[in-house]
Each structure stands twice: as C-alpha cells, then as structure tokens.
Design an enzyme around this catalytic site. Structure first.
Site, PDB file in Angstrom:
ATOM      1  N   GLY A 174      17.584  16.448  24.828  1.00  0.00           N
ATOM      2  CA  GLY A 174      18.035  15.080  25.057  1.00  0.00           C
ATOM      3  C   GLY A 174      16.903  14.196  25.526  1.00  0.00           C
ATOM      4  O   GLY A 174      16.827  13.004  25.187  1.00  0.00           O
ATOM      5  N   ASP A 175      16.005  14.767  26.312  1.00  0.00           N
ATOM      6  CA  ASP A 175      14.804  14.060  26.753  1.00  0.00           C
ATOM      7  C   ASP A 175      13.722  14.090  25.682  1.00  0.00           C
ATOM      8  O   ASP A 175      13.132  13.066  25.330  1.00  0.00           O
ATOM      9  CB  ASP A 175      14.262  14.701  28.032  1.00  0.00           C
ATOM     10  CG  ASP A 175      15.119  14.440  29.240  1.00  0.00           C
ATOM     11  OD1 ASP A 175      15.406  13.265  29.529  1.00  0.00           O
ATOM     12  OD2 ASP A 175      15.521  15.409  29.910  1.00  0.00           O
TER      13      ASP A 175
END
Length: 397
Positions: A174-175
């Site tokens: 997600g990052d």
C-alpha cells in the site's frame, strides 16, 4: 552525471510511502532535501538496530529508504523556520509531502501558496485517500496506513488460503506501490514542465493505488459478476501456476501454456497427462486432481532436483527466504544488495539496492541516511548565498 542531477526535491515525507518515493528520485541523482519536523521522521527510532550504534542515529527502517538524502530539521510553525522553508521552495523543482489532506494549509504552505513563490513548482502529495483538488470524497482527512489500503483496495480479500482469513501481503505494498506510482507522476510532471514551463499538482492515493494493483479483480468482477476470493498460491485462470512442496521446502511451477505443460509432463514421465489434458481449459477443469499428481512428483525430490529437472523447459524456482537471496550470485551481480555506513559502528550494513538500471546514467546508493539536521549549515548557507547573489544555489556535496 546522474539522470536527475539537475532536480532538487524538497521532501516533507515520513515513514514509508513518501520516503520510498523520494528515495527512488535520490537514487537517480536528484538532490533530495529531507525537511524533518522537530524530533525528526517518526520512523527514525524504529528497529532493528545494530548493537553499539549511536542511539541518536536510526535503525534499519530509516536507513533503508532515506539513503542519498540530506536532512534539515524545521518547525513550520516557527516564523524563521517557515521563512527558511519558503526560501528552499524557491530553489526547488519538486515538493513532496504525505500529510493528511489540509495539514499544509494549516501552515499556509499549501500548493497555491508555494506555487505563488515558485510558479514552475511541481507539488506532489501521497495520502491514504487522495487530495480534494483531484477528486473530493468523504474519506479524505482520515488516517491511513498500508494495512488500511490493503483492506479497502481488495488485496487482502484475494490473499491467503481459501479456508483461511483475509491476509495482508508481506511487504507494505500500500505504501510501496503508491510511492512508485507517485514517482512516475512526478517525472511525468517534470517532462510536461520541460515542454511548457508549467508546474502542476501530482496526487497519488494509497486506496487508488491498491485498486490499480488489483486490476485483475476489477475485470473479473465486471465480466462475471462475482467477487474473486482467496486461492492460496493458485491462479484463478491459469494452471499449473502454484507452489508445490518438496523434500526440503517448496518450489513454484508455472506451466500453464500448452508447451510448458507438455515439458512438465515429460519431466514427470507422465505422457498420459499431456495426452489427456492438452488444453488450458482441460487443465483448469481438472486442476484439483492434476495438482495432486504434480505434488506427488515434487514430494519425492528436493527443490534443487525439481528445478534442475525443469531447467530450460518450464518456468520454475525454489521459494527462497532472505538468507537465500543474500547468497544468490544473481542478486550480487545485479547490485541489489547495497552496503552503507551505519553511524556509531565500524562495519557497514546492507540495504536493498535500486532495481532501475540505466546504461548511461547509472543509479546507485552512494550515501547513508542522514542524521537529523545533519546538513543544516550547508543548506542554509546555500540559501544565504542565493539571497546575496540573487541566484539559486544548489549544493550536491
């Protein structure tokens, strides 16, 4: 000369998504000035630590994604520090931040304010749910981390065993995937500015990035009306494409094409399977039974023996842990293990290298992550010289 050696990036980010984005730019030669809030990036104090290292330095997390950067500690609520920040912006090509929507506006340092000071500025944000400027939603302003993005974006729903719970992907995708997309957006904006002289706002949301990453689930749901579920290591439309246990671990085998399937059956001495299941549709229909046949074959062999039997004819590989990665000559030859200094100890540490390879302007990990406020003097001195001379001064020391 590095590919981005003429680019100055003011990095207001912390933790992982933003720092990884600016790390990619720094590895390609950009002068990345990490402007840290009082006390520094929240992740400076995160383990693991090297025994004997300086307590005020940082652990592996910070070291890994903040190499090749310079550090300046500023309190944007302080008048002098705010003035110094604005002077930095005047010398910058790009500003990157990953605060919640509205945070920079509270300091009167939002995109519009900075654009007034530097009309060609590229302003980039990474947020959980994006910025209202590019599409307003009721989620903006909510806190978000990798786990939130993975849950909302659909990746956890398709990860894990069929009879198990939704499962987070190991790395913080997600990052990390958001960071990569944001770096692409920044470079696209730089290209546009080079042609037109116009800066612009670049916005990448973690939720959006995971939806994009899960592109397969989007078209599957659209085409079938059914939300895809968890399949363990299997693929919903390809077989065999899975992990199989061996005498000493696991291997993965990707033999879904007709040619690879025939080669796998030949290595297994099972010409009957090749004859009985000649097409992909045949194999998908019988995937449970065929998986048992392949698993029975691999369970009598070591991982190395399975890979050797399939070498050159069927895509296959052992499932490696990080110690195996460190020992793999390919990884060393590709410079994917970089050594850097760790403040306070004599021995260097190892962090991941940069996978972007450029023939004429090589990427590289040249400097360790900075100590907090390590480059205050050289950065503020350059601003003072710029003010005295009426010119922008850039230091890449």
């Amino acid at each position: 000369m590095s590919a981005l050696s003429d680019l100055r990036v003011i990095d207001l980010t912390q933790v992982l998504a933003g720092p990884y984005c600016t790390m990619l730019l720094a590895d390609m030669g950009a002068d990345v000035v990490k402007v840290e809030r009082p006390g520094g990036d929240l992740i400076r104090s995160n383990p693991p630590f090297v025994e004997g290292a300086e307590a005020e330095a940082y652990g592996g997390y910070f070291q890994s994604v903040n190499r090749n950067k310079r550090s300046l500690e500023l309190d944007l609520g302080d008048d002098q520090d705010r003035a110094d920040f604005l002077s930095l912006v005047e010398t910058a090509d790009v500003v990157v931040e990953n605060y919640r929507a509205g945070t920079m506006e509270r300091f009167d340092l939002g995109y519009e304010t900075l654009r007034d000071r530097n009309p060609s500025l590229i302003y980039s944000s990474i947020r959980g749910f994006g910025d209202p400027r590019t599409g307003e939603t009721d989620r903006q302003g909510q806190p978000s981390f990798d786990l939130i993005a993975q849950a909302l974006g659909g990746v956890m729903a398709i990860t894990g065993q069929p009879d198990g719970p939704p499962t987070k992907v190991g790395p913080g995708i997600g990052d990390l995937f958001t960071a990569v997309l944001n770096a692409v957006g920044i470079l696209a904006a730089v290209h546009h500015r080079d042609r037109t002289g116009e800066g612009q706002y670049v916005d990448t949301a973690m939720y959006d990035a995971i939806v994009s990453l899960c592109e397969r689930t989007v078209y599957q749901y659209s085409y079938t009306g059914e939300a895809p579920g968890r399949r363990g290591n299997a693929h919903p439309t390809l077989f065999p494409y899975n992990a199989f246990e061996t005498t000493d671990g696991y291997v993965v085998i990707a033999a879904f094409s007709d040619g690879h399937w025939r080669a796998l059956c030949e290595a297994m001495d099972r010409a009957d399977l090749a004859a009985d299941y000649p097409t992909g549709a045949d194999r998908l229909a019988a995937r449970d039974d065929l998986r048992e046949e392949i698993a029975e074959w691999t369970l009598t062999r070591s991982s190395a023996a399975v890979v050797e039997a399939l070498d050159g004819s069927v895509p296959a590989a052992p499932v490696q842990d990080t110690s195996d990665v460190f020992a793999d000559p390919h990884v060393r030859a590709r410079e994917m293990l970089a050594t850097v200094e760790q403040p306070g100890v004599d021995e260097p540490v190892t962090i991941a290298g940069n996978p972007i390879k450029l023939s004429e302007t090589p990427t590289g990990v040249d400097r360790r992550a900075p100590l907090l406020d390590e480059h205050r003097e050289e950065l503020l001195d350059s601003l003072a010289r710029a003010g005295d001379d009426g010119e922008q001064v850039r230091s890449d020391d």
